[in-house]
Design a protein around this motif. Sequence first.
Motif, PDB file in Angstrom:
ATOM      1  N   SER A  88      -6.297  92.795  58.139  1.00 49.46           N
ATOM      2  CA  SER A  88      -5.972  92.548  56.860  1.00 49.46           C
ATOM      3  C   SER A  88      -5.464  91.224  56.502  1.00 49.46           C
ATOM      4  O   SER A  88      -5.102  90.575  57.322  1.00 49.46           O
ATOM      5  CB  SER A  88      -4.440  93.507  57.159  1.00 49.46           C
ATOM      6  N   THR A  89      -5.433  91.050  55.244  1.00 45.90           N
ATOM      7  CA  THR A  89      -5.508  89.637  54.717  1.00 45.90           C
ATOM      8  C   THR A  89      -4.520  89.614  53.467  1.00 45.90           C
ATOM      9  O   THR A  89      -4.122  90.508  52.956  1.00 45.90           O
ATOM     10  CB  THR A  89      -7.012  89.407  54.003  1.00 45.90           C
ATOM     11  N   ILE A  90      -3.923  88.548  53.142  1.00 53.71           N
ATOM     12  CA  ILE A  90      -3.201  88.040  52.175  1.00 53.71           C
ATOM     13  C   ILE A  90      -3.597  86.739  51.693  1.00 53.71           C
ATOM     14  O   ILE A  90      -4.255  85.971  52.452  1.00 53.71           O
ATOM     15  CB  ILE A  90      -1.648  88.089  52.360  1.00 53.71           C
ATOM     16  N   TYR A  91      -3.214  86.410  50.537  1.00 51.67           N
ATOM     17  CA  TYR A  91      -4.107  85.346  49.873  1.00 51.67           C
ATOM     18  C   TYR A  91      -2.724  84.529  48.790  1.00 51.67           C
ATOM     19  O   TYR A  91      -2.002  85.183  48.428  1.00 51.67           O
ATOM     20  CB  TYR A  91      -5.143  85.583  48.859  1.00 51.67           C
ATOM     21  N   ALA A  92      -2.872  83.288  48.743  1.00 51.36           N
ATOM     22  CA  ALA A  92      -2.106  82.809  47.930  1.00 51.36           C
ATOM     23  C   ALA A  92      -2.559  82.855  46.593  1.00 51.36           C
ATOM     24  O   ALA A  92      -3.879  83.334  46.251  1.00 51.36           O
ATOM     25  CB  ALA A  92      -2.162  80.952  48.101  1.00 51.36           C
ATOM     26  N   ASP A  93      -1.752  82.989  45.496  1.00 48.87           N
ATOM     27  CA  ASP A  93      -2.019  83.348  44.287  1.00 48.87           C
ATOM     28  C   ASP A  93      -3.320  82.618  43.440  1.00 48.87           C
ATOM     29  O   ASP A  93      -3.946  82.811  42.829  1.00 48.87           O
ATOM     30  CB  ASP A  93      -0.740  83.332  43.256  1.00 48.87           C
ATOM     31  N   PHE A  94      -3.275  81.162  43.961  1.00 49.87           N
ATOM     32  CA  PHE A  94      -4.010  80.371  43.528  1.00 49.87           C
ATOM     33  C   PHE A  94      -5.653  80.426  43.948  1.00 49.87           C
ATOM     34  O   PHE A  94      -6.224  79.741  43.201  1.00 49.87           O
ATOM     35  CB  PHE A  94      -3.507  78.747  43.294  1.00 49.87           C
ATOM     36  N   VAL A 134      -8.586  68.689  52.163  1.00 46.11           N
ATOM     37  CA  VAL A 134      -8.864  68.984  53.625  1.00 46.11           C
ATOM     38  C   VAL A 134      -8.459  70.156  54.122  1.00 46.11           C
ATOM     39  O   VAL A 134      -7.211  70.529  53.933  1.00 46.11           O
ATOM     40  CB  VAL A 134      -8.423  67.715  54.747  1.00 46.11           C
ATOM     41  N   TYR A 135      -9.359  71.139  54.649  1.00 49.95           N
ATOM     42  CA  TYR A 135      -9.286  72.454  55.016  1.00 49.95           C
ATOM     43  C   TYR A 135      -8.871  72.694  56.476  1.00 49.95           C
ATOM     44  O   TYR A 135      -9.832  72.001  57.144  1.00 49.95           O
ATOM     45  CB  TYR A 135      -9.967  73.455  54.332  1.00 49.95           C
ATOM     46  N   TYR A 136      -7.846  73.149  56.951  1.00 55.19           N
ATOM     47  CA  TYR A 136      -7.504  73.351  58.238  1.00 55.19           C
ATOM     48  C   TYR A 136      -7.212  74.927  58.713  1.00 55.19           C
ATOM     49  O   TYR A 136      -6.813  75.639  57.804  1.00 55.19           O
ATOM     50  CB  TYR A 136      -6.254  72.861  58.711  1.00 55.19           C
ATOM     51  N   CYS A 137      -7.555  75.298  59.977  1.00 54.12           N
ATOM     52  CA  CYS A 137      -7.170  76.588  60.386  1.00 54.12           C
ATOM     53  C   CYS A 137      -5.823  76.357  61.215  1.00 54.12           C
ATOM     54  O   CYS A 137      -5.708  75.340  61.821  1.00 54.12           O
ATOM     55  CB  CYS A 137      -8.328  77.288  61.161  1.00 54.12           C
ATOM     56  N   GLY A 138      -5.220  77.349  61.187  1.00 59.27           N
ATOM     57  CA  GLY A 138      -3.985  77.479  62.105  1.00 59.27           C
ATOM     58  C   GLY A 138      -3.289  78.767  61.995  1.00 59.27           C
ATOM     59  O   GLY A 138      -3.797  79.875  61.430  1.00 59.27           O
ATOM     60  N   ALA A 139      -2.036  78.846  62.753  1.00 60.03           N
ATOM     61  CA  ALA A 139      -1.522  80.114  62.879  1.00 60.03           C
ATOM     62  C   ALA A 139      -0.144  80.387  61.704  1.00 60.03           C
ATOM     63  O   ALA A 139       0.515  79.027  61.622  1.00 60.03           O
ATOM     64  CB  ALA A 139      -0.843  80.108  64.160  1.00 60.03           C
ATOM     65  N   PRO A 140      -0.222  81.090  60.997  1.00 64.16           N
ATOM     66  CA  PRO A 140       1.114  81.141  60.099  1.00 64.16           C
ATOM     67  C   PRO A 140       2.239  81.543  60.779  1.00 64.16           C
ATOM     68  O   PRO A 140       2.279  82.252  61.738  1.00 64.16           O
ATOM     69  CB  PRO A 140       0.495  82.139  58.889  1.00 64.16           C
ATOM     70  N   ALA A 141       3.511  81.323  60.081  1.00 63.59           N
ATOM     71  CA  ALA A 141       4.874  81.949  60.519  1.00 63.59           C
ATOM     72  C   ALA A 141       4.739  83.546  60.534  1.00 63.59           C
ATOM     73  O   ALA A 141       5.295  83.966  61.380  1.00 63.59           O
ATOM     74  CB  ALA A 141       5.829  81.222  59.929  1.00 63.59           C
ATOM     75  N   THR A 142       4.053  84.009  59.548  1.00 64.81           N
ATOM     76  CA  THR A 142       4.051  85.474  59.437  1.00 64.81           C
ATOM     77  C   THR A 142       2.659  85.850  58.696  1.00 64.81           C
ATOM     78  O   THR A 142       2.246  84.897  57.903  1.00 64.81           O
ATOM     79  CB  THR A 142       5.340  86.154  58.805  1.00 64.81           C
ATOM     80  N   CYS A 143       2.370  86.929  58.854  1.00 62.92           N
ATOM     81  CA  CYS A 143       1.202  87.524  58.171  1.00 62.92           C
ATOM     82  C   CYS A 143       1.243  88.177  57.161  1.00 62.92           C
ATOM     83  O   CYS A 143       0.419  88.822  56.272  1.00 62.92           O
ATOM     84  CB  CYS A 143       0.187  88.200  59.052  1.00 62.92           C
ATOM     85  N   ARG A 144       2.477  88.524  56.599  1.00 63.68           N
ATOM     86  CA  ARG A 144       2.732  89.308  55.886  1.00 63.68           C
ATOM     87  C   ARG A 144       3.520  88.667  54.308  1.00 63.68           C
ATOM     88  O   ARG A 144       3.914  89.572  53.582  1.00 63.68           O
ATOM     89  CB  ARG A 144       3.917  90.262  56.426  1.00 63.68           C
ATOM     90  N   LEU A 145       3.899  87.515  54.228  1.00 60.89           N
ATOM     91  CA  LEU A 145       4.578  87.050  53.331  1.00 60.89           C
ATOM     92  C   LEU A 145       3.829  85.781  52.544  1.00 60.89           C
ATOM     93  O   LEU A 145       3.167  85.085  53.337  1.00 60.89           O
ATOM     94  CB  LEU A 145       5.907  86.460  53.773  1.00 60.89           C
ATOM     95  N   THR A 146       3.988  85.665  51.131  1.00 67.47           N
ATOM     96  CA  THR A 146       3.900  84.216  50.654  1.00 67.47           C
ATOM     97  C   THR A 146       4.807  83.690  50.034  1.00 67.47           C
ATOM     98  O   THR A 146       5.859  84.342  49.809  1.00 67.47           O
ATOM     99  CB  THR A 146       2.590  84.518  49.518  1.00 67.47           C
ATOM    100  N   PRO A 147       5.000  82.620  50.223  1.00 63.71           N
ATOM    101  CA  PRO A 147       3.952  81.551  50.518  1.00 63.71           C
ATOM    102  C   PRO A 147       3.547  81.577  51.924  1.00 63.71           C
ATOM    103  O   PRO A 147       4.547  81.581  52.615  1.00 63.71           O
ATOM    104  CB  PRO A 147       4.588  80.001  50.185  1.00 63.71           C
ATOM    105  N   ILE A 148       2.364  81.018  52.316  1.00 61.89           N
ATOM    106  CA  ILE A 148       2.133  80.963  53.645  1.00 61.89           C
ATOM    107  C   ILE A 148       2.525  79.724  54.266  1.00 61.89           C
ATOM    108  O   ILE A 148       2.027  78.626  53.780  1.00 61.89           O
ATOM    109  CB  ILE A 148       0.611  81.384  53.508  1.00 61.89           C
ATOM    110  N   GLN A 149       3.267  79.970  55.532  1.00 61.13           N
ATOM    111  CA  GLN A 149       3.703  78.599  55.925  1.00 61.13           C
ATOM    112  C   GLN A 149       3.002  78.643  57.589  1.00 61.13           C
ATOM    113  O   GLN A 149       3.127  79.492  58.148  1.00 61.13           O
ATOM    114  CB  GLN A 149       5.233  78.640  55.886  1.00 61.13           C
ATOM    115  N   ALA A 150       3.387  77.458  58.010  1.00 61.69           N
ATOM    116  CA  ALA A 150       2.513  77.295  59.302  1.00 61.69           C
ATOM    117  C   ALA A 150       3.417  77.613  60.464  1.00 61.69           C
ATOM    118  O   ALA A 150       4.767  77.307  60.130  1.00 61.69           O
ATOM    119  CB  ALA A 150       2.114  75.834  59.397  1.00 61.69           C
ATOM    120  N   ASP A 151       2.997  78.226  61.413  1.00 63.06           N
ATOM    121  CA  ASP A 151       3.934  78.575  62.497  1.00 63.06           C
ATOM    122  C   ASP A 151       4.327  77.052  63.357  1.00 63.06           C
ATOM    123  O   ASP A 151       3.132  76.430  63.463  1.00 63.06           O
ATOM    124  CB  ASP A 151       3.457  79.151  63.388  1.00 63.06           C
TER     125      ASP A 151
END
Length: 125
Positions: A56-62, A92-109
């Motif tokens: 399951s995915t979520i995306y930033a509006d932009f 610069v694009y990075y992969c990482g873990a978000p604090a949660t998979c269910r909310l935007t804005p997406i913030q890093a853990d």
Amino acid sequence: QVQPVYSGGASVQAGGSLRLSCAASAYFLRWSCMAWFRQVPGKEREGVATIDIPGSTIYADFVKGRFTISQNNNRSTLFLQMNSLKPEDAAVYYCGAPATCRLTPIQADPRWNLWGQGTQVTVSS
């Protein structure tokens, strides 16, 4: 710890496409959700998209409707398909873990500490 291995970043014209990948082997398996982030010099890192274990995915509006996040079957590699690129997508694009998979804005853990060097995306108008 092994740093993620990034690929796919490049310089493209507006309207073009790129596919980014981030491989971090078994480290991703410790996290129930992964994400792509991006950062421009002088600005804070911002979340782009997340994906959980079932996919399951979520995306930033932009980036909605233009970017697609995915992962391989064993979750060792994360992908970001970027279409209809705009100059404001340059970062610069990075992969990482978000604090949660269910909310935007997406913030890093805050526990994620494996950013690595990222991959540079440049978009010319």
